[in-house]
Design an enzyme around this catalytic site. Structure first.
Site, short mmCIF file in Angstrom:
data_model
loop_
_atom_site.label_atom_id
_atom_site.label_comp_id
_atom_site.label_asym_id
_atom_site.label_seq_id
_atom_site.Cartn_x
_atom_site.Cartn_y
_atom_site.Cartn_z
N LYS A 139 0.84 -1.20 0.00
CA LYS A 139 0.00 0.00 0.00
C LYS A 139 0.88 1.26 0.00
O LYS A 139 2.01 1.22 0.48
CB LYS A 139 -0.87 0.03 1.26
N ARG A 160 -10.16 -11.69 2.08
CA ARG A 160 -10.96 -12.81 1.57
C ARG A 160 -10.21 -14.13 1.70
O ARG A 160 -10.81 -15.18 1.87
CB ARG A 160 -11.40 -12.51 0.13
#
Ligand code: BES
Ligand code: MN
Ligand code: ZN
Length: 492
Positions: free
Chosen positions: A269, A343
């Site tokens: 990020k 996920r």
């Protein structure tokens, strides 16, 4: 948090006194009495302040002549027909916000004749929720910045004590969640998250912990693939509360994303704002706090909270974009982007939860996608659900406690977006509809017949500004929602 007590009559004390009034020209009940005692000063102050009785608005008179109190607060209740539990909580929150760092230690709220026991309890609940702050690492706070308010007494509604006891249990769960969400990521990591949950056993919760070796044995390749770039080993934590007194009741299972820090991994990020990713365990925090709430109020239900705990870091052993991992149920995943890690954690946690506990209903909470914040902002969490009845139960529970949900679509056309040329699926779809393809990924890990809802709480677990019943920072979102969902649907 504030300690709350219930008194039959106002004690003569040099503490703030709160009286209530709705829209309209004349004061009634305790407000009228305070007005008379002060020779009409309250009416004059209300007029001068253009007070119109709107919910949570405040007129404050310091050292009122004719009364012993240090301050007299006139607080608006809003229109009577709108004065429900949530409004009462907002009023309580407004009182706390005004007095929290005022130097006052105690406050009396005279609700006599204005609020019944149930609403008075909710006022106290809002006051208590709003009083929570996280200051353990602020060693140089000036006295003036420190919370001073410690006690709140509700006067004139002694029947509020019973409903309040239940709400206090829930507030305890909210506080637990907020603390977990607020702790910095060098303090809160998978092992320490588990350590901080162990005291739940004292509430009667059974705890099951899996370490990384056990998860490897079980084949949780997706979850462990995320964890492998960190020196902090992963953990799975299950918290079981069975308040039914029976062992033949199928449980409701809550699953939480517990990424204790999300750097993005090799798909790193950007630096700006990365510190926010300490709260990427907000789903796990909410599930843990909800279990606390249910056990503390001895809910007559069988509920299990499962949290998958990992840290997503980019070291030399980290997984790469392009890696293929095998999940616990044997499906393979091409990891296109290591930043779509939630996920990968949830799919193994959800599968293990279904295998182990055989639930009819699974609700997962996850700070799963930035895209849900683009869609819904910070007002609603996104809900994805394969059953209309369940969706309505959750929506209603959220609306009742002020933790709102907005339903989003799922379906076959979205499911296709995560097909892979290399493996059974890939872990990201296109940018468009990013929250939906994330939900579709999770949906591939449901057993037949299981009713499931996925709540994407990325926009709601943290707030950069204070709200009605929270300060800026961790909101505790999800605890009251899950508690209410259980209360309204599983406690007969
Ligand atoms: N934890 C983030 C989602 C997130 C973003 C939560 C901002 C709160 C605030 C999640 O793991 C993530 O990085 N998602 C990616 C998915 C993308 C790579 C498909 C995202 O939303 O950008
Ligand atoms: Mn991520
Ligand atoms: Zn994440």
């Amino acid at each position: 948090m504030l300690a709350v007590s219930f008194l039959p009559a106002v004690a003569d004390a040099a503490h703030p006194l709160v009286v209530l009034a709705g829209p309209g020209d004349t004061l009634a009940g305790p407000a009228a009495a305070a007005d008379a005692a002060t020779g009409g000063a309250l009416t004059r102050a209300a007029k001068a302040a253009r007070f119109e009785g709107d919910a949570g608005t405040i007129v404050e008179i310091l050292a009122p002549a004719g009364l012993a109190c240090s301050r007299l607060l006139l607080v608006g209740t809003g229109k009577p027909e709108k004065l429900d539990a949530l409004a009462a909580e907002r009023i309580g929150g407004a009182i706390t916000a005004r007095l929290l760092t005022s130097g006052e230690t105690d406050v009396q709220v005279d609700v006599g004749g204005v609020l019944g026991g149930e609403l008075a309890a909710h006022l106290a609940h809002g006051a208590q929720l709003r009083s929570w702050q996280f200051n353990p690492y602020r060693t140089r706070l000036k006295d003036k910045q420190k919370p001073s308010l410690a006690r709140l007494a509700i006067v004139g509604a002694e029947d509020a004590a019973a409903p309040f006891a239940r709400l206090a249990a829930i507030a305890g769960g909210v506080a637990r969640t907020r603390t977990l969400v607020s702790e910095p990521p060098n303090i809160l990591y998978p092992e320490s998250f588990v350590a901080k949950a162990l005291d739940l056993a004292g509430l009667g919760i059974e705890l099951i912990v899996l370490d990384d070796a056990e998860m490897k044995q079980l084949g949780m390749g997706a979850l462990l693939g995320v964890a492998q770039g960190s020196v902090r080993p992963a953990r799975m934590l299950a918290m079981r509360w069975n308040g039914t007194g029976r062992d033949d009741v199928k449980p409701v299972v809550f699953v939480g994303k517990g990424v204790t820090f999300d750097t993005g991994g090799i798909s790193l990020k950007p630096a700006a704002g990365m510190e926010d990713m300490k709260w990427d365990m907000g789903g796990a925090g909410a599930v843990t706090g909800a279990m606390h709430a249910l056990a503390a109020r001895k809910a007559n239900a069988h509920v299990i909270g499962v949290v998958g705990l990992v840290e997503n870091m980019p070291d030399g052993n980290a997984q790469r974009p392009g890696d293929v991992v095998t999940t616990m149920n044997g499906q393979t995943v091409e990891v296109i982007n290591t930043d779509a890690e939630g996920r990968l954690v949830l799919c193994d946690a959800m599968w293990w939860a279904q295998e182990t506990f055989d639930p009819e209903i699974v609700v997962d909470l996850a700070t799963l996608t930035g895209a849900i914040i683009i869609s819904l902002g910070h007002e609603h969490a996104g809900m994805f659900c394969n059953d209309d009845g369940l969706a309505e139960q959750l929506r209603a529970a959220g609306a009742a406690v002020g933790e709102k949900l907005w339903r989003m679509p799922i379906g076959d056309a979205y499911d296709k977006l995560i097909d892979s040329d290399v493996a059974d699926m890939k872990n990201v779809g296109p940018r468009e509809g990013g929250s939906i393809s994330a939900a579709q990924f999770l949906a591939r890990f449901l057993k037949p017949g299981v009713k499931w809802a996925h709540l994407d709480v990325a926009g709601t677990v943290w707030s950069n500004k204070p709200g009605a019943v929270h300060d800026k920072g961790a909101t505790g979102y999800g605890v009251r929602l899950l508690d209410r969902f259980v209360a309204d649907n599983f406690e007969g």
